[in-house]
Scaffold this active site. Sequence first.
Site, mmCIF file in Angstrom:
data_model
loop_
_atom_site.group_PDB
_atom_site.id
_atom_site.type_symbol
_atom_site.label_atom_id
_atom_site.label_comp_id
_atom_site.label_asym_id
_atom_site.label_seq_id
_atom_site.Cartn_x
_atom_site.Cartn_y
_atom_site.Cartn_z
ATOM 1 N N ARG A 64 0.816 -1.219 0.000
ATOM 2 C CA ARG A 64 0.000 0.000 0.000
ATOM 3 C C ARG A 64 0.856 1.278 0.000
ATOM 4 O O ARG A 64 0.585 2.190 -0.784
ATOM 5 C CB ARG A 64 -0.952 -0.045 1.205
ATOM 6 C CG ARG A 64 -2.205 0.784 1.047
ATOM 7 C CD ARG A 64 -3.176 0.569 2.202
ATOM 8 N NE ARG A 64 -3.684 -0.775 2.269
ATOM 9 C CZ ARG A 64 -4.702 -1.244 1.533
ATOM 10 N NH1 ARG A 64 -5.310 -0.454 0.680
ATOM 11 N NH2 ARG A 64 -5.096 -2.487 1.651
ATOM 12 N N LEU B 151 -5.839 4.500 0.284
ATOM 13 C CA LEU B 151 -4.450 4.958 0.163
ATOM 14 C C LEU B 151 -3.859 5.229 1.542
ATOM 15 O O LEU B 151 -4.563 5.456 2.515
ATOM 16 C CB LEU B 151 -4.387 6.209 -0.711
ATOM 17 C CG LEU B 151 -4.812 5.964 -2.168
ATOM 18 C CD1 LEU B 151 -4.865 7.276 -2.933
ATOM 19 C CD2 LEU B 151 -3.876 4.970 -2.864
ATOM 20 N N ASN C 252 -13.982 13.328 -0.667
ATOM 21 C CA ASN C 252 -14.584 12.052 -1.061
ATOM 22 C C ASN C 252 -16.100 12.188 -1.041
ATOM 23 O O ASN C 252 -16.649 12.995 -0.302
ATOM 24 C CB ASN C 252 -14.144 10.950 -0.083
ATOM 25 C CG ASN C 252 -14.631 9.573 -0.513
ATOM 26 O OD1 ASN C 252 -14.603 9.238 -1.706
ATOM 27 N ND2 ASN C 252 -15.098 8.781 0.427
ATOM 28 N N HIS D 153 -19.508 9.665 -0.534
ATOM 29 C CA HIS D 153 -19.859 8.325 -0.057
ATOM 30 C C HIS D 153 -21.374 8.134 -0.194
ATOM 31 O O HIS D 153 -22.144 9.019 0.185
ATOM 32 C CB HIS D 153 -19.437 8.182 1.410
ATOM 33 C CG HIS D 153 -19.718 6.826 1.957
ATOM 34 N ND1 HIS D 153 -18.942 5.728 1.640
ATOM 35 C CD2 HIS D 153 -20.713 6.365 2.752
ATOM 36 C CE1 HIS D 153 -19.445 4.653 2.240
ATOM 37 N NE2 HIS D 153 -20.525 5.014 2.916
ATOM 38 N N ASP E 195 -13.723 6.693 5.228
ATOM 39 C CA ASP E 195 -15.095 7.187 5.364
ATOM 40 C C ASP E 195 -15.369 7.880 6.696
ATOM 41 O O ASP E 195 -16.483 7.817 7.226
ATOM 42 C CB ASP E 195 -16.118 6.052 5.135
ATOM 43 C CG ASP E 195 -16.079 5.545 3.701
ATOM 44 O OD1 ASP E 195 -15.661 6.319 2.814
ATOM 45 O OD2 ASP E 195 -16.434 4.383 3.475
#
Length: 182
Positions: free
Chosen positions: A60, A88, A102, A104, A140
């Site tokens: 990662r 990430l 982001n 969601h 999130d």
Amino acid sequence: MRIGVLASSGGTNLEAILRAGLPVVAVVVDRPCGATAVAEAAGVPAELVPRTSFGPDFDRPAYTEQVVDALERHGVELVVMAGFGTVLDKQIHDAYPGRILNTHPALLPAFPGWHAVEEALAAGVKVTGCTVHLATLEVDSGPILAQEAVPVFDDDTPETLHARIKEVEHRLYPETIKRFIS
Ligand code: GRF
């Protein structure tokens, strides 16, 4: 503010962001997906940074470095995740502190994770929605910038519900990015 979009799927949010006239200078995808064609149709360079492993051997940090390199090569100043399927690592938050957004498909903190639409349906909630938030290292979570509710109907499938949520995202995400920039 030069925007780089990260995507892994159909690219309908990318399309909405482009339609809103936001200054997208690069699109980075982690797998072959529809977002590449959306970028190319708009004359925006799309770069595939292929994720070669989905198993325990996935490196990662090294992968994150490659994504950051691609973004930096295009002079990206604000990172916009639009259905990006790879979590990430720290390096991207170091490179873009407080500058990663982001969207969601649920009302966070309810239903985080990759199956938000299916899980909302399974839970029998009558209202779900979408959340635009600042991305942090923890998936999130992160400060919420905008949220909007979407009704769940008795005959919904994951597909019909997700389509209704995306209709809202396509308006709310570009609006919120504009507000964030200004
Ligand atoms: C969106 O619903 C977004 O919230 C989620 O993935 C979906 C991406 O869809 N993370 P698209 O590729 O923009 O159509």
